[in-house]
Design a protein around this motif. Structure first.
Motif, PDB file in Angstrom:
ATOM      1  N   ARG A  40       3.395  -0.837  -6.752  1.00 21.34           N
ATOM      2  CA  ARG A  40       4.562  -0.794  -5.856  1.00 21.34           C
ATOM      3  C   ARG A  40       4.240  -1.300  -4.452  1.00 21.34           C
ATOM      4  O   ARG A  40       5.076  -1.917  -3.808  1.00 21.34           O
ATOM      5  N   TRP A  41       3.046  -0.979  -3.965  1.00 24.08           N
ATOM      6  CA  TRP A  41       2.712  -1.361  -2.594  1.00 24.08           C
ATOM      7  C   TRP A  41       1.831  -2.599  -2.530  1.00 24.08           C
ATOM      8  O   TRP A  41       1.441  -3.015  -1.440  1.00 24.08           O
ATOM      9  N   ARG A  42       1.479  -3.143  -3.705  1.00 24.77           N
ATOM     10  CA  ARG A  42       0.654  -4.353  -3.790  1.00 24.77           C
ATOM     11  C   ARG A  42      -0.656  -4.186  -3.007  1.00 24.77           C
ATOM     12  O   ARG A  42      -1.064  -5.065  -2.240  1.00 24.77           O
ATOM     13  N   SER A  43      -1.304  -3.057  -3.212  1.00 25.49           N
ATOM     14  CA  SER A  43      -2.563  -2.772  -2.523  1.00 25.49           C
ATOM     15  C   SER A  43      -3.713  -2.823  -3.523  1.00 25.49           C
ATOM     16  O   SER A  43      -3.625  -2.243  -4.614  1.00 25.49           O
ATOM     17  N   PHE A 118       2.873  14.102   1.503  1.00 24.00           N
ATOM     18  CA  PHE A 118       3.827  13.796   2.581  1.00 24.00           C
ATOM     19  C   PHE A 118       3.383  12.633   3.468  1.00 24.00           C
ATOM     20  O   PHE A 118       4.169  11.726   3.738  1.00 24.00           O
ATOM     21  N   ARG A 119       2.155  12.668   3.981  1.00 23.19           N
ATOM     22  CA  ARG A 119       1.706  11.602   4.873  1.00 23.19           C
ATOM     23  C   ARG A 119       1.026  10.467   4.110  1.00 23.19           C
ATOM     24  O   ARG A 119       0.720   9.425   4.686  1.00 23.19           O
ATOM     25  N   GLY A 120       0.777  10.661   2.816  1.00 19.56           N
ATOM     26  CA  GLY A 120       0.223   9.600   1.996  1.00 19.56           C
ATOM     27  C   GLY A 120       1.301   8.889   1.214  1.00 19.56           C
ATOM     28  O   GLY A 120       1.800   7.837   1.612  1.00 19.56           O
ATOM     29  N   TRP A 121       1.716   9.503   0.093  1.00 18.59           N
ATOM     30  CA  TRP A 121       2.673   8.849  -0.795  1.00 18.59           C
ATOM     31  C   TRP A 121       4.076   8.731  -0.184  1.00 18.59           C
ATOM     32  O   TRP A 121       4.655   7.648  -0.156  1.00 18.59           O
ATOM     33  N   LEU A 122       4.665   9.850   0.282  1.00 22.76           N
ATOM     34  CA  LEU A 122       6.049   9.825   0.762  1.00 22.76           C
ATOM     35  C   LEU A 122       6.221   8.864   1.933  1.00 22.76           C
ATOM     36  O   LEU A 122       7.172   8.075   1.980  1.00 22.76           O
ATOM     37  N   TRP A 123       5.317   8.932   2.900  1.00 22.08           N
ATOM     38  CA  TRP A 123       5.394   8.042   4.057  1.00 22.08           C
ATOM     39  C   TRP A 123       5.336   6.581   3.613  1.00 22.08           C
ATOM     40  O   TRP A 123       6.083   5.725   4.087  1.00 22.08           O
ATOM     41  N   GLY A 124       4.426   6.290   2.670  1.00 22.40           N
ATOM     42  CA  GLY A 124       4.318   4.923   2.182  1.00 22.40           C
ATOM     43  C   GLY A 124       5.576   4.452   1.471  1.00 22.40           C
ATOM     44  O   GLY A 124       6.016   3.312   1.638  1.00 22.40           O
ATOM     45  N   GLU A 125       6.181   5.327   0.678  1.00 16.97           N
ATOM     46  CA  GLU A 125       7.417   4.975  -0.023  1.00 16.97           C
ATOM     47  C   GLU A 125       8.551   4.709   0.963  1.00 16.97           C
ATOM     48  O   GLU A 125       9.283   3.725   0.845  1.00 16.97           O
ATOM     49  N   ASN A 127       8.296   3.924   4.052  1.00 17.70           N
ATOM     50  CA  ASN A 127       7.979   2.726   4.841  1.00 17.70           C
ATOM     51  C   ASN A 127       8.377   1.459   4.096  1.00 17.70           C
ATOM     52  O   ASN A 127       8.913   0.508   4.683  1.00 17.70           O
ATOM     53  N   ALA A 128       8.153   1.454   2.771  1.00 11.09           N
ATOM     54  CA  ALA A 128       8.518   0.287   1.964  1.00 11.09           C
ATOM     55  C   ALA A 128      10.035   0.164   1.835  1.00 11.09           C
ATOM     56  O   ALA A 128      10.566  -0.948   1.743  1.00 11.09           O
ATOM     57  N   LEU A 129      10.749   1.291   1.846  1.00  5.33           N
ATOM     58  CA  LEU A 129      12.194   1.281   1.634  1.00  5.33           C
ATOM     59  C   LEU A 129      12.991   1.117   2.920  1.00  5.33           C
ATOM     60  O   LEU A 129      14.047   0.480   2.928  1.00  5.33           O
ATOM     61  N   MET A 130      12.486   1.704   4.036  1.00  4.67           N
ATOM     62  CA  MET A 130      13.301   1.815   5.247  1.00  4.67           C
ATOM     63  C   MET A 130      12.707   1.136   6.466  1.00  4.67           C
ATOM     64  O   MET A 130      13.418   0.864   7.425  1.00  4.67           O
ATOM     65  N   GLY A 131      11.398   0.953   6.496  1.00  9.94           N
ATOM     66  CA  GLY A 131      10.750   0.436   7.697  1.00  9.94           C
ATOM     67  C   GLY A 131       9.906   1.517   8.354  1.00  9.94           C
ATOM     68  O   GLY A 131      10.073   2.709   8.086  1.00  9.94           O
ATOM     69  N   PRO A 132       8.977   1.130   9.242  1.00 10.09           N
ATOM     70  CA  PRO A 132       7.995   2.071   9.789  1.00 10.09           C
ATOM     71  C   PRO A 132       8.587   3.190  10.633  1.00 10.09           C
ATOM     72  O   PRO A 132       8.201   4.352  10.485  1.00 10.09           O
ATOM     73  N   ARG A 133       9.505   2.877  11.564  1.00 15.30           N
ATOM     74  CA  ARG A 133      10.033   3.922  12.449  1.00 15.30           C
ATOM     75  C   ARG A 133      10.869   4.931  11.670  1.00 15.30           C
ATOM     76  O   ARG A 133      10.717   6.146  11.840  1.00 15.30           O
ATOM     77  N   GLU A 134      11.736   4.455  10.802  1.00 14.93           N
ATOM     78  CA  GLU A 134      12.566   5.345   9.999  1.00 14.93           C
ATOM     79  C   GLU A 134      11.715   6.181   9.054  1.00 14.93           C
ATOM     80  O   GLU A 134      12.053   7.331   8.752  1.00 14.93           O
ATOM     81  N   ALA A 135      10.596   5.599   8.573  1.00 21.80           N
ATOM     82  CA  ALA A 135       9.729   6.316   7.644  1.00 21.80           C
ATOM     83  C   ALA A 135       9.068   7.512   8.318  1.00 21.80           C
ATOM     84  O   ALA A 135       8.940   8.583   7.724  1.00 21.80           O
ATOM     85  N   VAL A 136       8.647   7.342   9.568  1.00 25.18           N
ATOM     86  CA  VAL A 136       8.019   8.449  10.299  1.00 25.18           C
ATOM     87  C   VAL A 136       8.999   9.608  10.445  1.00 25.18           C
ATOM     88  O   VAL A 136       8.660  10.772  10.187  1.00 25.18           O
TER      89      VAL A 136
END
Length: 251
Positions: A40-43, A118-125, A127-136
């Motif tokens: 999903r994150w291409r990492s 929360f700060r690993g998986w959820l934040w990453g998801e 961030n991919a869906l909404m963008g960095p500021r909204e993800a925080v």
């Protein structure tokens, strides 16, 4: 998956079965995460992306963990000192081996598990869906809603929501300050949970008349993050973190 254990352990309580089910779920979560992050994150380095491993030249996980633990100790001290000076608490310094083990499991086990979620998986998801500021903001809102008890009245509920929202933001900013490492968050989050458990289990005797603005709502299960002192302390810590983050971003 935990229900068949009831036939092997007939005396197992519902809470114990629930805990076993949670552990099984988290193990499955850990098994799935590497392939999930790759797809999903291409990492190519999932545990580095999730913050469990650190890049060379960055702060070591041990240093981040210790700094997080020290911050949690400082926040808990802000609660304990007024209790002791105001005659609402008495230092006992007694902790059984079982309670000490539970405190350590809460600190490092629960701290790592929740931060990875929360700060690993959820934040990453997010961030991919909404963008960095909204993800925080989004991960902090979900974190606060998932931990708030809604059976204590409006004001206590708002206090808990505010304190937990601030903590969620602080943990996200802490990961940014640590260069993506999750271990500073584990130390801060786990230290607060495990430390408060140890204090309530025998290190500190708290009076029933201790004010809610200091120890937070919840009576026998008080959460200091929802009290006025906790909210102010978390606000100051967040402000200092944001200042440090802004300074680090300047050329």
């Amino acid at each position: 998956m935990a229900q068949p254990i009831a036939y092997v352990m007939p005396g197992a309580s519902a809470s114990r079965l629930s805990l076993i089910g949670t552990v099984i779920t988290f193990i499955l979560f850990l098994l799935v995460m590497p392939s999930w992050v790759r797809e999903r994150w291409r990492s190519r380095h999932p545990w580095l992306t999730l913050g469990i491993r650190s890049r060379r030249g960055e702060a070591s996980p041990t240093a981040c963990l210790i700094e997080g633990l020290l911050r949690s100790a400082g926040l808990l001290a802000l609660i304990c000192l007024p209790l002791l000076l105001g005659s609402w608490g008495r230092w006992l310094g007694e902790l059984t081996a079982a309670d000490a083990l539970n405190a350590l499991l809460l600190c490092f086990g629960l701290g790592l598990a929740e931060e990875l979620v929360f700060r690993g998986w959820l934040w990453g998801e997010l961030n991919a869906l909404m963008g960095p500021r909204e993800a925080v903001i989004g991960q902090a809102v979900i974190f606060s809603l998932a931990h708030t008890r809604f059976d204590q009245g409006v004001l206590p509920m708002l206090g808990l929501l505010t304190g937990l929202l601030l903590l969620g933001l602080i943990l996200a900013v802490q990961r940014r300050l640590d260069g993506g490492s999750l271990w500073g968050c584990v130390g801060l989050h786990g230290g607060l949970v495990g430390g408060w458990f140890a204090l309530r289990s025998g290190l500190l005797q708290m009076s029933p008349s201790a004010p809610q603005w200091l120890v937070g709502p919840g009576a026998a299960h008080a959460n200091p993050l929802g009290g006025l002192v906790g909210i102010i302390a978390l606000s100051i810590l967040l402000w200092r973190q944001l200042t440090a983050l802004a300074s680090a971003a300047r050329p």
